[in-house]
Design a protein around this motif. Structure first.
Motif, PDB file in Angstrom:
ATOM      1  N   GLU A   1     -20.296  13.863 -16.229  1.00  0.00           N
ATOM      2  CA  GLU A   1     -19.934  13.197 -14.815  1.00  0.00           C
ATOM      3  C   GLU A   1     -21.348  13.245 -13.957  1.00  0.00           C
ATOM      4  O   GLU A   1     -21.362  12.199 -13.299  1.00  0.00           O
ATOM      5  CB  GLU A   1     -18.708  13.948 -14.200  1.00  0.00           C
ATOM      6  CG  GLU A   1     -18.458  13.342 -12.790  1.00  0.00           C
ATOM      7  CD  GLU A   1     -17.594  13.966 -11.888  1.00  0.00           C
ATOM      8  OE1 GLU A   1     -16.542  13.300 -11.608  1.00  0.00           O
ATOM      9  OE2 GLU A   1     -17.540  15.043 -11.931  1.00  0.00           O
TER      10      GLU A   1
ATOM     11  N   ARG B   1     -16.312   8.747  -8.134  1.00  0.00           N
ATOM     12  CA  ARG B   1     -14.899   8.613  -9.034  1.00  0.00           C
ATOM     13  C   ARG B   1     -14.035   7.395  -8.806  1.00  0.00           C
ATOM     14  O   ARG B   1     -13.161   7.077  -9.376  1.00  0.00           O
ATOM     15  CB  ARG B   1     -14.415   9.885  -8.671  1.00  0.00           C
ATOM     16  CG  ARG B   1     -15.074  11.078  -9.243  1.00  0.00           C
ATOM     17  CD  ARG B   1     -14.385  12.411  -8.761  1.00  0.00           C
ATOM     18  NE  ARG B   1     -15.106  13.663  -9.315  1.00  0.00           N
ATOM     19  CZ  ARG B   1     -14.779  14.693  -8.791  1.00  0.00           C
ATOM     20  NH1 ARG B   1     -14.069  15.129  -8.041  1.00  0.00           N
ATOM     21  NH2 ARG B   1     -15.486  15.925  -9.407  1.00  0.00           N
TER      22      ARG B   1
ATOM     23  N   SER C   1     -13.276   5.033 -11.627  1.00  0.00           N
ATOM     24  CA  SER C   1     -12.216   5.697 -12.404  1.00  0.00           C
ATOM     25  C   SER C   1     -10.900   5.411 -11.838  1.00  0.00           C
ATOM     26  O   SER C   1      -9.916   5.469 -12.693  1.00  0.00           O
ATOM     27  CB  SER C   1     -12.730   7.030 -12.751  1.00  0.00           C
ATOM     28  OG  SER C   1     -13.990   6.885 -13.458  1.00  0.00           O
TER      29      SER C   1
ATOM     30  N   ALA D   1      -7.912   3.816 -13.540  1.00  0.00           N
ATOM     31  CA  ALA D   1      -6.470   4.646 -14.004  1.00  0.00           C
ATOM     32  C   ALA D   1      -5.380   4.002 -13.433  1.00  0.00           C
ATOM     33  O   ALA D   1      -4.409   3.809 -14.280  1.00  0.00           O
ATOM     34  CB  ALA D   1      -6.896   5.985 -13.593  1.00  0.00           C
TER      35      ALA D   1
ATOM     36  N   GLU E   1      -9.426  11.929 -16.773  1.00  0.00           N
ATOM     37  CA  GLU E   1     -10.329  10.618 -16.780  1.00  0.00           C
ATOM     38  C   GLU E   1     -10.160   9.941 -15.367  1.00  0.00           C
ATOM     39  O   GLU E   1     -11.306   9.546 -14.839  1.00  0.00           O
ATOM     40  CB  GLU E   1     -10.052   9.860 -17.756  1.00  0.00           C
ATOM     41  CG  GLU E   1     -10.282  10.471 -19.251  1.00  0.00           C
ATOM     42  CD  GLU E   1     -11.899  10.846 -19.413  1.00  0.00           C
ATOM     43  OE1 GLU E   1     -12.740  10.344 -18.794  1.00  0.00           O
ATOM     44  OE2 GLU E   1     -12.051  11.725 -20.185  1.00  0.00           O
TER      45      GLU E   1
ATOM     46  N   LEU F   1     -12.907  11.778 -13.004  1.00  0.00           N
ATOM     47  CA  LEU F   1     -14.242  12.005 -13.265  1.00  0.00           C
ATOM     48  C   LEU F   1     -15.004  10.751 -13.287  1.00  0.00           C
ATOM     49  O   LEU F   1     -14.515   9.470 -13.694  1.00  0.00           O
ATOM     50  CB  LEU F   1     -14.217  12.407 -14.809  1.00  0.00           C
ATOM     51  CG  LEU F   1     -13.636  13.944 -15.160  1.00  0.00           C
ATOM     52  CD1 LEU F   1     -13.694  14.066 -16.561  1.00  0.00           C
ATOM     53  CD2 LEU F   1     -14.433  14.907 -14.425  1.00  0.00           C
TER      54      LEU F   1
ATOM     55  N   LYS G   1     -16.874   8.743 -14.990  1.00  0.00           N
ATOM     56  CA  LYS G   1     -17.339   8.399 -16.330  1.00  0.00           C
ATOM     57  C   LYS G   1     -16.906   6.830 -16.695  1.00  0.00           C
ATOM     58  O   LYS G   1     -16.308   6.222 -16.015  1.00  0.00           O
ATOM     59  CB  LYS G   1     -16.762   9.465 -17.204  1.00  0.00           C
ATOM     60  CG  LYS G   1     -17.322  10.863 -17.072  1.00  0.00           C
ATOM     61  CD  LYS G   1     -16.524  11.920 -17.652  1.00  0.00           C
ATOM     62  CE  LYS G   1     -16.486  11.421 -19.332  1.00  0.00           C
ATOM     63  NZ  LYS G   1     -15.392  11.931 -20.036  1.00  0.00           N
TER      64      LYS G   1
ATOM     65  N   ASP H   1     -14.651   6.353 -19.308  1.00  0.00           N
ATOM     66  CA  ASP H   1     -13.615   6.451 -20.258  1.00  0.00           C
ATOM     67  C   ASP H   1     -12.326   5.685 -19.456  1.00  0.00           C
ATOM     68  O   ASP H   1     -11.565   4.847 -20.222  1.00  0.00           O
ATOM     69  CB  ASP H   1     -13.020   7.506 -20.717  1.00  0.00           C
ATOM     70  CG  ASP H   1     -14.342   8.168 -21.586  1.00  0.00           C
ATOM     71  OD1 ASP H   1     -14.415   7.729 -22.370  1.00  0.00           O
ATOM     72  OD2 ASP H   1     -14.996   8.760 -21.180  1.00  0.00           O
ATOM     73  N   ALA H   2     -12.092   5.910 -18.278  1.00  0.00           N
ATOM     74  CA  ALA H   2     -10.760   5.204 -17.604  1.00  0.00           C
ATOM     75  C   ALA H   2     -11.177   3.820 -17.652  1.00  0.00           C
ATOM     76  O   ALA H   2     -10.209   2.768 -17.715  1.00  0.00           O
ATOM     77  CB  ALA H   2     -10.462   5.629 -16.313  1.00  0.00           C
TER      78      ALA H   2
ATOM     79  N   THR I   1      -2.792  16.099 -25.000  1.00  0.00           N
ATOM     80  CA  THR I   1      -3.302  15.267 -24.173  1.00  0.00           C
ATOM     81  C   THR I   1      -2.509  14.228 -23.726  1.00  0.00           C
ATOM     82  O   THR I   1      -2.860  13.202 -22.793  1.00  0.00           O
ATOM     83  CB  THR I   1      -4.661  14.561 -24.801  1.00  0.00           C
ATOM     84  OG1 THR I   1      -4.159  14.059 -26.220  1.00  0.00           O
ATOM     85  CG2 THR I   1      -5.651  15.782 -25.241  1.00  0.00           C
TER      86      THR I   1
ATOM     87  N   HIS J   1     -11.208  12.161 -25.423  1.00  0.00           N
ATOM     88  CA  HIS J   1     -11.004  11.040 -24.746  1.00  0.00           C
ATOM     89  C   HIS J   1     -11.303   9.713 -25.692  1.00  0.00           C
ATOM     90  O   HIS J   1     -10.940   8.800 -25.319  1.00  0.00           O
ATOM     91  CB  HIS J   1     -11.792  10.734 -23.388  1.00  0.00           C
ATOM     92  CG  HIS J   1     -13.325  11.035 -23.838  1.00  0.00           C
ATOM     93  ND1 HIS J   1     -14.065  12.364 -23.668  1.00  0.00           N
ATOM     94  CD2 HIS J   1     -14.220   9.857 -24.302  1.00  0.00           C
ATOM     95  CE1 HIS J   1     -15.250  12.020 -23.863  1.00  0.00           C
ATOM     96  NE2 HIS J   1     -15.345  10.778 -24.307  1.00  0.00           N
TER      97      HIS J   1
ATOM     98  N   LEU K   1      -8.015   7.921 -26.309  1.00  0.00           N
ATOM     99  CA  LEU K   1      -7.410   7.114 -25.262  1.00  0.00           C
ATOM    100  C   LEU K   1      -7.268   5.693 -25.296  1.00  0.00           C
ATOM    101  O   LEU K   1      -5.844   5.437 -24.695  1.00  0.00           O
ATOM    102  CB  LEU K   1      -8.134   7.467 -23.846  1.00  0.00           C
ATOM    103  CG  LEU K   1      -7.495   7.381 -22.636  1.00  0.00           C
ATOM    104  CD1 LEU K   1      -6.204   7.962 -22.468  1.00  0.00           C
ATOM    105  CD2 LEU K   1      -8.632   7.656 -21.499  1.00  0.00           C
TER     106      LEU K   1
END
Length: 581
Positions: free
Chosen positions: A66, A126, A129, A133, A169, A172, A174, A176-177, A314, A361, A364
């Motif tokens: 992150e 964030r 993300s 999400a 996620e 964070l 990052k 991935d979301a 998860t 992740h 995901l």
């Protein structure tokens, strides 16, 4: 198979075998919000905020990924260079530029709105993300509408909204979301095209909206995380082509126009970075990052089956229902809807299980397919009645119980405080989890899912909203930055020895020097308003060098904590120079 999923298609509801018990409050809420699409979307939007906001603003920067992303974005804003990607003086070419642009936009917007110290507030980084999400929840609903009823589609969105992995996620800064949002948009649009072909839709005038969404999502995914999104799409298309012995339906995606549009979106930055750095980006990104994961060159290797084991945590609270739905879904595997979802899920899952490098992740992007398969089986009321599978429903109570105990014990060990403020939330979560388990049978699965989702919401409030922000020993960089902000001098500069976490650079400034004990002493001797942040294991080297150069110094403060990235306790002395002899 016909008995399991009778026509017209996967997920179509049928009459229950026995009369349902009267609706609970949660079911009445579901009845109300599924009257129209507007209500359903508003409900899922509110759920997204309730699930993802606790802890979003007050959990400190989390090492390491992150803060690496956030620091690289911070340097983009500081320098005004939105092409190159750097962490301090080192290039950071593991991922393309998409996430940095999104985070930069959030920081610039916050700054223009007058928010003080926006560049060091991690929650601003964030925001992409969080938005992604919530977008995932809404796109799961939209995608599910092609397979199941509106009510079931809302439940699919709720499963994703309450899943443990997406909740993490969303908090964070990052990729991935955001990647997940692009994947589900692309797969949802492609599913509309595929199912339209399977159902004999008009081939002469296919809608433009689905190809536009598909190709735009592909371009977004490439700019976020490189060609990974292409793997999900290619494996799905290849599997369907083998099963159907044709892929003629792909022409409905208008590939000529679509590829042109994709190149228009992605090529400018790739040309710019090639002009700036030559082939270095492509070598580092494709060879140093993506291919290295196949060879386990990172320290995250694990055997096949790891993701299947992690799935039970998860994907909770949807995981027990996945087990209950699996037999019926497999019996229906050749129906168009189930076939598409399984083609999305199984090949990619196998690839990730075979790859040596494993992080939770990675899988995901296939979770939305599982959520839709679950609600399809729920809508048909064909969940398994085998006792050994039904016992998995106990997981709805086991997870909050285990989490509550481990979290409270961990808080006591780290802070010597039992986190009393979290106890009411844990208690409510345990009640909802117990009710979800107690209520479960095939005809009341919907009620169990709603109670399990409520359990997940209160569990998130306890863990993310109360406990995590209070674990200050896990975030020593925050305390170090606070010490430096309170010093009486202008523009303090710092050098760190023995503690080189990215969060330290993010919190204390891009110019922070990462060195060893001897280098920290040299740094301290070169001017006033300088501070050496020396971890206890490097203090001897620092002291020896300080004696050698005649450096006089004192301890401004000491920060004790726990470096969870390395799994060890740390003690960092903040030294300030008094001059040299």
């Amino acid at each position: 198979m016909a008995e399991t999923y009778a026509r017209p298609g996967f997920g179509t509801p049928r009459e229950p075998k026995s009369r349902l018990i009267p609706a609970s409050v949660l079911v009445r809420v579901l009845d109300f919000v599924t009257v129209s699409h507007a209500r359903a979307v508003a409900f899922l939007l509110v759920c997204g905020l309730l699930f993802f906001l606790p802890g979003f603003f007050n959990i400190p920067p989390v090492d390491r990924d992150e803060t690496r992303f956030a620091q690289a974005t911070k340097q983009m804003v500081e320098t005004g260079d939105y092409v190159d990607i750097r962490f301090q003086d080192d290039v950071r070419y593991k991922k393309p530029v998409g996430i940095y642009w999104l985070q930069s936009a959030a920081v610039q917007t916050a700054t223009k709105l007058g928010l003080q110290r926006a560049q060091v507030r991690i929650w601003i980084y964030r925001i992409p993300s969080l938005i992604a999400a919530i977008g995932v929840v809404l796109m799961t609903y939209w995608t599910a509408l092609g397979f199941v009823s509106r009510r079931a589609a809302v439940l699919a969105g709720l499963i994703m909204c309450s899943s443990v992995l997406l909740g993490a996620e969303a908090r964070l800064a990052k990729t991935d979301a955001v990647l997940l949002l692009t994947v589900i948009a692309a797969m949802g649009a492609m599913s509309r095209v595929y199912l339209s072909w399977q159902r004999g839709g008009d081939p002469a005038h296919p809608p433009w909206s689905w190809p536009i969404i598909f190709w735009t999502a592909l371009a977004g995914g490439i700019l976020i995380k490189g060609p990974l999104i292409l793997m999900f799409v290619a494996l799905t298309i290849g599997t369907l082509a083998i099963l159907d012995r044709t892929a003629i339906w792909l022409w409905r995606l208008r590939p000529v126009w679509g590829l042109t549009w994709l190149l228009v979106l992605v090529l400018p930055w790739f040309i710019a970075i090639f002009w700036r750095a030559g082939d270095t980006f492509f070598v580092d990104s494709l060879g140093g990052d993506m291919l290295s994961k196949l060879a386990a060159q990172e320290s995250h290797g694990a055997p096949p089956g790891t993701y299947l084991l992690l799935f039970w945590v998860t994907f909770w609270p949807g995981a027990p229902l996945a087990a209950l739905a699996a037999p019926a879904v497999w019996r229906a595997r050749r129906e168009p809807g189930a076939q598409y979802l399984l083609a999305w899920l199984i090949p990619s899952w196998i690839v990730f299980e075979v790859a040596l490098t494993k992080l939770p992740h990675y899988v995901l992007p296939v979770y939305p397919a599982i959520a839709i398969l679950i609600v399809g089986a729920m809508g048909r009321r064909v969940l398994s009645r085998k006792l050994w599978i039904v016992r998995s429903a106990a997981w709805w109570f086991a997870i909050p119980a285990i989490t509550a105990v481990c979290t409270i014990v961990g808080a006591i060990m780290l802070t010597r405080q039992p986190a009393f403020l979290a106890w009411p939330f844990f208690a409510i979560a345990l009640i909802f989890g117990l009710v979800a388990w107690w209520l479960y049978d095939d005809n009341r699965a919907e009620r169990s899912l709603l109670n399990a989702a409520a359990c997940a919401m209160f569990l998130g409030m306890a863990v993310y909203g109360v406990v995590a922000p209070s674990l200050s020993p896990l975030f020593p960089s925050v305390e170090i930055a606070r010490v430096l902000r309170n010093v009486v001098c202008v523009g303090p500069k710092a050098a760190a020895a023995g503690y080189h976490e990215p969060s330290l650079v993010f919190m204390t400034g891009t110019s922070t020097l990462l060195t060893d004990g001897s280098g920290a002493a040299d740094f301290l001797s070169h001017g006033s308003c300088r501070f050496a942040l020396v971890e206890s294991r490097s203090e001897r080297a620092f002291a020896l060098r300080a004696d050698a150069i005649g450096l006089r110094y004192n301890v401004a403060s000491r920060v004790d904590g726990y470096n969870f990235s390395q799994g060890k306790t740390i003690s960092i002395a903040v030294f300030r120079s008094e001059g040299t002899e």
